[in-house]
Scaffold this motif. Structure first.
Motif, PDB file in Angstrom:
ATOM      1  N   LEU A  94     -21.698  -8.214 -19.783  1.00  0.00           N
ATOM      2  CA  LEU A  94     -20.268  -7.811 -19.707  1.00  0.00           C
ATOM      3  C   LEU A  94     -19.321  -9.183 -19.547  1.00  0.00           C
ATOM      4  CD1 LEU A  94     -20.905  -5.169 -16.679  1.00  0.00           C
ATOM      5  CD2 LEU A  94     -20.544  -4.621 -19.028  1.00  0.00           C
ATOM      6  N   THR A  95     -18.213  -8.823 -19.914  1.00  0.00           N
ATOM      7  CA  THR A  95     -17.133  -9.935 -20.039  1.00  0.00           C
ATOM      8  C   THR A  95     -16.780  -9.686 -18.484  1.00  0.00           C
ATOM      9  OG1 THR A  95     -15.470  -8.526 -20.535  1.00  0.00           O
ATOM     10  CG2 THR A  95     -16.715  -9.537 -22.343  1.00  0.00           C
ATOM     11  N   ASN A  96     -15.964 -11.000 -18.184  1.00  0.00           N
ATOM     12  CA  ASN A  96     -15.305 -10.980 -16.845  1.00  0.00           C
ATOM     13  C   ASN A  96     -14.185  -9.846 -16.736  1.00  0.00           C
ATOM     14  OD1 ASN A  96     -16.570 -13.135 -15.979  1.00  0.00           O
ATOM     15  ND2 ASN A  96     -14.919 -14.515 -16.400  1.00  0.00           N
ATOM     16  N   ASP A  97     -13.544  -9.577 -18.112  1.00  0.00           N
ATOM     17  CA  ASP A  97     -12.517  -8.419 -17.842  1.00  0.00           C
ATOM     18  C   ASP A  97     -13.420  -7.068 -17.746  1.00  0.00           C
ATOM     19  OD1 ASP A  97     -10.109  -7.001 -18.755  1.00  0.00           O
ATOM     20  OD2 ASP A  97     -11.270  -6.380 -20.498  1.00  0.00           O
ATOM     21  N   GLN A  98     -14.389  -6.633 -18.448  1.00  0.00           N
ATOM     22  CA  GLN A  98     -15.239  -5.467 -18.252  1.00  0.00           C
ATOM     23  C   GLN A  98     -15.729  -5.309 -16.581  1.00  0.00           C
ATOM     24  OE1 GLN A  98     -18.020  -6.045 -21.543  1.00  0.00           O
ATOM     25  NE2 GLN A  98     -17.242  -4.257 -22.562  1.00  0.00           N
ATOM     26  N   LEU A  99     -16.203  -6.460 -16.192  1.00  0.00           N
ATOM     27  CA  LEU A  99     -16.667  -6.671 -14.830  1.00  0.00           C
ATOM     28  C   LEU A  99     -15.493  -6.209 -13.640  1.00  0.00           C
ATOM     29  CD1 LEU A  99     -18.936  -9.736 -14.316  1.00  0.00           C
ATOM     30  CD2 LEU A  99     -19.517  -7.426 -13.981  1.00  0.00           C
ATOM     31  N   ASN A 100     -14.366  -6.987 -13.996  1.00  0.00           N
ATOM     32  CA  ASN A 100     -13.210  -6.570 -13.276  1.00  0.00           C
ATOM     33  C   ASN A 100     -12.664  -5.090 -13.247  1.00  0.00           C
ATOM     34  OD1 ASN A 100     -12.962  -9.011 -12.103  1.00  0.00           O
ATOM     35  ND2 ASN A 100     -11.872  -9.877 -13.613  1.00  0.00           N
ATOM     36  N   ALA A 105     -12.439   0.301 -11.083  1.00  0.00           N
ATOM     37  CA  ALA A 105     -12.526   1.695 -11.162  1.00  0.00           C
ATOM     38  C   ALA A 105     -13.840   2.100 -10.177  1.00  0.00           C
ATOM     39  CB  ALA A 105     -13.178   2.043 -12.774  1.00  0.00           C
ATOM     40  N   ARG A 106     -14.365   1.208  -9.644  1.00  0.00           N
ATOM     41  CA  ARG A 106     -15.370   1.598  -8.503  1.00  0.00           C
ATOM     42  C   ARG A 106     -16.482   2.281  -9.601  1.00  0.00           C
ATOM     43  NH1 ARG A 106     -15.305   0.031  -3.797  1.00  0.00           N
ATOM     44  NH2 ARG A 106     -16.722   1.532  -2.763  1.00  0.00           N
ATOM     45  N   LEU A 107     -16.870   1.877 -10.606  1.00  0.00           N
ATOM     46  CA  LEU A 107     -17.746   2.520 -11.299  1.00  0.00           C
ATOM     47  C   LEU A 107     -19.165   3.017 -10.772  1.00  0.00           C
ATOM     48  CD1 LEU A 107     -17.939   3.385 -14.419  1.00  0.00           C
ATOM     49  CD2 LEU A 107     -19.017   1.131 -14.859  1.00  0.00           C
ATOM     50  N   LEU A 108     -19.542   2.022  -9.957  1.00  0.00           N
ATOM     51  CA  LEU A 108     -20.767   2.260  -9.040  1.00  0.00           C
ATOM     52  C   LEU A 108     -20.127   1.424  -7.819  1.00  0.00           C
ATOM     53  CD1 LEU A 108     -23.891   1.546 -11.143  1.00  0.00           C
ATOM     54  CD2 LEU A 108     -23.113   3.471 -10.336  1.00  0.00           C
ATOM     55  N   THR A 109     -20.352   2.207  -6.652  1.00  0.00           N
ATOM     56  CA  THR A 109     -20.025   1.700  -5.430  1.00  0.00           C
ATOM     57  C   THR A 109     -20.946   0.561  -5.211  1.00  0.00           C
ATOM     58  OG1 THR A 109     -21.561   3.107  -3.959  1.00  0.00           O
ATOM     59  CG2 THR A 109     -18.989   3.764  -4.509  1.00  0.00           C
ATOM     60  N   GLU A 110     -20.676  -0.222  -4.007  1.00  0.00           N
ATOM     61  CA  GLU A 110     -21.559  -1.432  -3.694  1.00  0.00           C
ATOM     62  C   GLU A 110     -23.028  -0.525  -3.253  1.00  0.00           C
ATOM     63  OE1 GLU A 110     -19.536  -3.478  -0.680  1.00  0.00           O
ATOM     64  OE2 GLU A 110     -17.890  -4.134  -2.140  1.00  0.00           O
ATOM     65  N   ASP A 111     -22.770   0.284  -2.562  1.00  0.00           N
ATOM     66  CA  ASP A 111     -23.998   1.266  -2.035  1.00  0.00           C
ATOM     67  C   ASP A 111     -24.976   1.529  -3.320  1.00  0.00           C
ATOM     68  OD1 ASP A 111     -23.446   0.682   0.515  1.00  0.00           O
ATOM     69  OD2 ASP A 111     -22.537   2.643   0.760  1.00  0.00           O
ATOM     70  N   GLU A 112     -24.273   2.241  -4.369  1.00  0.00           N
ATOM     71  CA  GLU A 112     -25.120   2.378  -5.468  1.00  0.00           C
ATOM     72  C   GLU A 112     -25.724   1.410  -6.184  1.00  0.00           C
ATOM     73  OE1 GLU A 112     -22.055   6.417  -5.926  1.00  0.00           O
ATOM     74  OE2 GLU A 112     -21.751   4.478  -7.039  1.00  0.00           O
ATOM     75  N   VAL A 113     -24.850   0.352  -6.285  1.00  0.00           N
ATOM     76  CA  VAL A 113     -25.803  -0.912  -7.101  1.00  0.00           C
ATOM     77  C   VAL A 113     -26.795  -1.418  -5.948  1.00  0.00           C
ATOM     78  CG1 VAL A 113     -25.340  -3.357  -7.553  1.00  0.00           C
ATOM     79  CG2 VAL A 113     -23.556  -1.575  -8.235  1.00  0.00           C
ATOM     80  N   ILE A 132     -18.847  10.192 -10.258  1.00  0.00           N
ATOM     81  CA  ILE A 132     -19.301   9.015 -11.044  1.00  0.00           C
ATOM     82  C   ILE A 132     -18.716   9.438 -12.271  1.00  0.00           C
ATOM     83  CG2 ILE A 132     -21.094   7.513 -12.073  1.00  0.00           C
ATOM     84  CD1 ILE A 132     -22.492   7.637  -9.367  1.00  0.00           C
ATOM     85  N   GLY A 133     -19.009  10.563 -13.039  1.00  0.00           N
ATOM     86  CA  GLY A 133     -18.432  11.152 -14.363  1.00  0.00           C
ATOM     87  C   GLY A 133     -17.083  10.593 -14.191  1.00  0.00           C
ATOM     88  N   LEU A 134     -16.177  11.243 -13.225  1.00  0.00           N
ATOM     89  CA  LEU A 134     -14.898  10.882 -13.456  1.00  0.00           C
ATOM     90  C   LEU A 134     -14.625   9.411 -13.220  1.00  0.00           C
ATOM     91  CD1 LEU A 134     -13.772  13.771 -10.815  1.00  0.00           C
ATOM     92  CD2 LEU A 134     -13.389  13.838 -13.341  1.00  0.00           C
ATOM     93  N   ARG A 135     -15.149   8.690 -12.458  1.00  0.00           N
ATOM     94  CA  ARG A 135     -15.106   7.129 -12.685  1.00  0.00           C
ATOM     95  C   ARG A 135     -15.263   6.502 -13.955  1.00  0.00           C
ATOM     96  NH1 ARG A 135     -18.601   5.476  -7.911  1.00  0.00           N
ATOM     97  NH2 ARG A 135     -18.415   7.300  -6.702  1.00  0.00           N
ATOM     98  N   LEU A 136     -16.396   7.140 -14.428  1.00  0.00           N
ATOM     99  CA  LEU A 136     -16.778   6.446 -15.711  1.00  0.00           C
ATOM    100  C   LEU A 136     -15.778   6.984 -16.734  1.00  0.00           C
ATOM    101  CD1 LEU A 136     -20.569   7.636 -15.874  1.00  0.00           C
ATOM    102  CD2 LEU A 136     -19.811   5.451 -15.365  1.00  0.00           C
ATOM    103  N   MET A 137     -14.994   7.849 -16.746  1.00  0.00           N
ATOM    104  CA  MET A 137     -14.086   8.006 -17.744  1.00  0.00           C
ATOM    105  C   MET A 137     -12.960   7.130 -17.846  1.00  0.00           C
ATOM    106  SD  MET A 137     -14.026  12.097 -17.406  1.00  0.00           S
ATOM    107  CE  MET A 137     -12.585  12.536 -18.191  1.00  0.00           C
ATOM    108  N   LYS A 138     -12.688   6.525 -16.761  1.00  0.00           N
ATOM    109  CA  LYS A 138     -11.618   5.234 -16.648  1.00  0.00           C
ATOM    110  C   LYS A 138     -12.102   3.972 -17.337  1.00  0.00           C
ATOM    111  CE  LYS A 138     -10.207   6.816 -12.094  1.00  0.00           C
ATOM    112  NZ  LYS A 138     -10.180   6.334 -10.714  1.00  0.00           N
ATOM    113  N   VAL A 139     -13.409   3.788 -17.560  1.00  0.00           N
ATOM    114  CA  VAL A 139     -13.648   2.602 -18.290  1.00  0.00           C
ATOM    115  C   VAL A 139     -14.934   2.773 -19.131  1.00  0.00           C
ATOM    116  CG1 VAL A 139     -13.241   0.704 -16.536  1.00  0.00           C
ATOM    117  CG2 VAL A 139     -15.004   2.083 -16.042  1.00  0.00           C
TER     118      VAL A 139
END
Ligand SMILES: Cc1cc2nc3c(=O)[nH]c(=O)nc-3n(C[C@H](O)[C@H](O)[C@H](O)COP(=O)(O)OP(=O)(O)OC[C@H]3O[C@@H](n4cnc5c(N)ncnc54)[C@H](O)[C@@H]3O)c2cc1C
Length: 198
Positions: A94-100, A105-113, A132-139
């Motif tokens: 992942l690039t820095n931009d993708q990570l950010n 987008a809280r793709l996965l929360t800290e707890d999920e990671v 999670i599906g809804l969050r995924l749609m943002k990125v």
């Protein structure tokens, strides 16, 4: 103030040879995502000591005689390690931009990671999946990478669950593993020239 080397990768193909076995960092028993190796080092040392005691009882210190240690280690930790290594490879592409963007987008929360890195998988209710599906749609670009990693984590898990019961099966099993890794790293766009050797 200082640092050191932590070996983060999938498990070695085998931890035993004739008259030899490895445990801890020497056997790469480290969590590939966060680098924690104390717990798995203790675990592998305990399993290794049981294999050594059994070898003494049978008077058999051959690769075959010690083989059970491979299977016990994979069951206790190695399968999870292998799955996490698939996850690690994806994270590192992942690039820095993708990570950010993924974090925003809280793709996965800290707890999920943390759950993925602890258990090698995520147990979700229907509502959680929807969230999670809804969050995924943002990125979508990061989501695609995550989906790819999760798919290969499952493939690798199935293969490690079919780890050979004796040394004879190792080379064909390992060829299948290399082929999965080649396919996966190819899709991630990274070169894995060393895969043929280790
Ligand atoms: C900077 C850093 C931070 C870390 N933080 C954490 C953390 O927070 N949590 C966590 O779980 N893990 C952490 N780890 C990883 C963890 O330290 C290791 O995974 C773990 O210590 C491995 O245990 P080990 O017994 O296999 O190896 P080691 O702890 O490396 O023990 C090997 C021992 O063998 C000795 N030795 C080497 N060669 C010889 C020889 N020829 N003859 C005799 N003795 C020899 C060494 O001196 C050493 O004492 C960290 C690692 C580093 C480098």
């Amino acid at each position: 103030m200082g640092g050191g080397i932590v070996p983060t990768r999938r498990p070695l193909p085998s931890l035993v040879a004739n008259g030899f076995l490895a445990a801890g960092d020497a056997a790469v028993t480290v969590n590939p995502v966060h680098g924690g190796g104390i717990g798995p080092a203790l675990l592998s040392a305990e399993l290794a000591s049981k294999a050594v005691m059994e070898a003494f009882e049978k008077g058999d210190f051959t690769e075959r005689g010690l083989w059970r240690y491979n299977i016990e280690y994979l069951k206790a930790y190695g399968i999870k390690q292998a799955m996490l290594d698939v996850f690690r490879l994806m994270l590192q592409t992942l690039t820095n931009d993708q990570l950010n963007r993924g974090l925003r987008a809280r793709l996965l929360t800290e707890d999920e990671v943390l759950e993925i890195s602890e258990k090698g998988s995520l147990e979700l209710s229907f509502i959680d999946k929807l969230k999670i599906g809804l969050r995924l749609m943002k990125v979508p670009d990061v989501a695609a990478r995550l989906r790819l990693a999760l798919r290969y984590m499952n493939e690798v898990k199935s293969l490690y669950e079919a780890y050979p019961g004796s040394p004879e099966g190792l080379s064909s099993w390992y060829r299948r593993l290399v082929s999965i890794y080649r396919e996966y790293t190819g899709k991630l766009g990274i070169s894995m020239k060393w895969l043929g050797n280790a």
